[in-house]
Design a protein around this motif. Structure first.
Motif, PDB file in Angstrom:
ATOM      1  N   PHE A  63     -16.968  -6.664  -9.768  1.00  0.00           N
ATOM      2  CA  PHE A  63     -16.691  -5.677  -8.734  1.00  0.00           C
ATOM      3  C   PHE A  63     -15.580  -6.192  -7.832  1.00  0.00           C
ATOM      4  N   ASN A  64     -14.554  -5.345  -7.647  1.00  0.00           N
ATOM      5  CA  ASN A  64     -13.432  -5.728  -6.799  1.00  0.00           C
ATOM      6  C   ASN A  64     -13.828  -5.609  -5.334  1.00  0.00           C
ATOM      7  N   LEU A  65     -13.498  -6.635  -4.559  1.00  0.00           N
ATOM      8  CA  LEU A  65     -13.870  -6.661  -3.147  1.00  0.00           C
ATOM      9  C   LEU A  65     -13.226  -5.531  -2.347  1.00  0.00           C
ATOM     10  N   GLY A  66     -12.150  -4.968  -2.865  1.00  0.00           N
ATOM     11  CA  GLY A  66     -11.461  -3.905  -2.146  1.00  0.00           C
ATOM     12  C   GLY A  66     -11.860  -2.505  -2.554  1.00  0.00           C
ATOM     13  N   SER A  88     -20.250 -10.489 -10.544  1.00  0.00           N
ATOM     14  CA  SER A  88     -19.142 -11.221  -9.940  1.00  0.00           C
ATOM     15  C   SER A  88     -18.401 -10.335  -8.958  1.00  0.00           C
ATOM     16  N   LEU A  89     -17.918 -10.944  -7.883  1.00  0.00           N
ATOM     17  CA  LEU A  89     -17.001 -10.298  -6.957  1.00  0.00           C
ATOM     18  C   LEU A  89     -15.625 -10.904  -7.182  1.00  0.00           C
ATOM     19  N   VAL A  90     -14.616 -10.059  -7.340  1.00  0.00           N
ATOM     20  CA  VAL A  90     -13.264 -10.528  -7.633  1.00  0.00           C
ATOM     21  C   VAL A  90     -12.288  -9.918  -6.645  1.00  0.00           C
ATOM     22  N   GLY A  91     -11.113 -10.536  -6.531  1.00  0.00           N
ATOM     23  CA  GLY A  91     -10.081 -10.019  -5.655  1.00  0.00           C
ATOM     24  C   GLY A  91     -10.031 -10.755  -4.330  1.00  0.00           C
ATOM     25  N   SER A 147     -34.797  -3.518   0.374  1.00  0.00           N
ATOM     26  CA  SER A 147     -33.342  -3.599   0.300  1.00  0.00           C
ATOM     27  C   SER A 147     -32.829  -4.527   1.388  1.00  0.00           C
ATOM     28  N   MET A 148     -31.631  -5.034   1.183  1.00  0.00           N
ATOM     29  CA  MET A 148     -30.970  -5.859   2.193  1.00  0.00           C
ATOM     30  C   MET A 148     -29.471  -5.831   1.947  1.00  0.00           C
ATOM     31  N   THR A 149     -28.703  -5.915   3.047  1.00  0.00           N
ATOM     32  CA  THR A 149     -27.254  -6.006   2.965  1.00  0.00           C
ATOM     33  C   THR A 149     -26.814  -7.414   3.325  1.00  0.00           C
ATOM     34  N   PHE A 150     -25.994  -7.989   2.474  1.00  0.00           N
ATOM     35  CA  PHE A 150     -25.441  -9.324   2.689  1.00  0.00           C
ATOM     36  C   PHE A 150     -23.983  -9.148   3.109  1.00  0.00           C
ATOM     37  N   HIS A 151     -23.654  -9.647   4.286  1.00  0.00           N
ATOM     38  CA  HIS A 151     -22.363  -9.344   4.889  1.00  0.00           C
ATOM     39  C   HIS A 151     -21.293 -10.379   4.531  1.00  0.00           C
ATOM     40  N   ASN A 152     -20.072  -9.869   4.387  1.00  0.00           N
ATOM     41  CA  ASN A 152     -18.876 -10.705   4.232  1.00  0.00           C
ATOM     42  C   ASN A 152     -18.959 -11.673   3.053  1.00  0.00           C
ATOM     43  N   LEU A 153     -19.438 -11.188   1.918  1.00  0.00           N
ATOM     44  CA  LEU A 153     -19.411 -12.014   0.716  1.00  0.00           C
ATOM     45  C   LEU A 153     -17.985 -12.076   0.180  1.00  0.00           C
ATOM     46  N   THR A 154     -17.632 -13.201  -0.393  1.00  0.00           N
ATOM     47  CA  THR A 154     -16.290 -13.403  -0.935  1.00  0.00           C
ATOM     48  C   THR A 154     -16.362 -13.548  -2.452  1.00  0.00           C
TER      49      THR A 154
END
Length: 296
Positions: free
Chosen positions: A56-59, A97-100, A229-236
């Motif tokens: 998944f692209n971070l943008g 995976s997070l990419v970008g 559910s939970m939101t995890f903030h500012n993952l890179t």
């Protein structure tokens, strides 16, 4: 493929460790089978063999379809929260995976549900980690290497005297496969955060603090409705694994219980001050170029 031009942007995401994990795991000839079965899950009571959600692209904002899996029993996650840890065989695993560039908020929603893999009754808890399991699907709690690793990790944890398995739902943990008898090539899972359905207070004998006091497991949602559910903030950018299991400490091992996971990526906007600073630098650079031309 004729008529298709591969650009660097198209090619590079496939070089992430998770993408290499996929290619090693399935081989090129098996790819159509994986695509066809992307909504199917790993079997319960097996080694750590995760369901791959994707890159998944971070943008780019996106919400996945629900991905089905199943776990054995309804206590696998909460068992990993106590003082003698738990067994990954009683959990289901997902990887992505997070990419970008930049960062994103990632929301995970998990529910107990009847599906083709298991029946109703799961009261879910989950933990997000950075890191990936063995690409060969061979990691398990009772390999020689895993037992060596957790003996060492238990000895390094004040109060720990014995362990049931490698899984720790509120901390980092290590696990490996049968071939790695010395534990030198272990899979390392770095804790990011967790959440679980309802609320659980462990007895003093089971407290992860080893203080013989009642222990309220943090991050319960307070409502036992088989969803969390939970939101995890500012993952890179990086590779992530989610372990899912039950939160009913008194539950027995069977039957198989179905679960579904949905992932949402929300890009984090670049702060206005940073944007203005970047714009200012660009303006100064343009002014400098114009002055150079004038001087010439």
């Amino acid at each position: 493929m004729e008529g298709l031009t591969m650009t660097q942007d198209m090619f590079m995401p496939m070089q992430t460790p998770r993408a290499l994990w996929v290619r090693f795991r399935i081989g090129a000839l098996a790819l159509p089978l994986v695509l066809a079965g992307s909504l199917m899950a790993t079997s319960a009571k097996a080694h750590v063999t995760p369901l791959d959600i994707g890159d998944f692209n971070l943008g780019t904002a996106v919400t996945t379809t629900e991905r089905n899996s199943a776990v054995e029993g309804d206590r696998g996650w909460i068992d990993g929260a106590d003082g003698d840890w738990g067994d990954t065989h009683d959990t289901a695993a997902y990887i992505f995976s997070l990419v970008g560039e930049g960062s994103a908020d990632v929301s995970l929603a998990v529910r107990g549900r009847t599906n083709a893999l298991g029946g109703s009754g799961l009261s879910p808890g989950f933990t997000l980690y950075q890191g990936l399991p063995d690409a060969g699907g061979g990691d398990h709690d009772h390999s020689i290497g895993s037992e060596l690793l957790r003996t060492a990790d238990c000895a390094a944890t004040p109060g720990c005297t014995t362990t049931e398995g490698s899984f720790r739902s509120m901390a980092n943990f290590r696990i490996t496969n049968d071939a790695d008898e010395t534990g030198t090539s272990a899979s390392v899972f770095t804790y990011v955060g967790h959440a679980y359905d309802g609320s659980v207070t462990l007895t003093g004998a089971n407290s992860p603090l080893y203080d013989n006091q009642l222990y309220l497991v943090p991050n319960g949602d307070g409502t036992l409705d088989r969803t969390v559910s939970m939101t995890f903030h500012n993952l890179t950018a990086g590779d992530y694994t989610v372990f899912v299991g039950g939160m009913n400490y008194a539950a027995v091992g069977f039957p198989l219980r179905g679960t579904g996971l949905t992932l949402t990526v929300t890009p984090v906007p670049v702060p206005a001050a940073v944007w203005l600073f970047g714009s200012g630098l660009a303006g100064l650079a343009g002014l400098a170029r114009r002055r150079m031309k004038t001087n010439l």
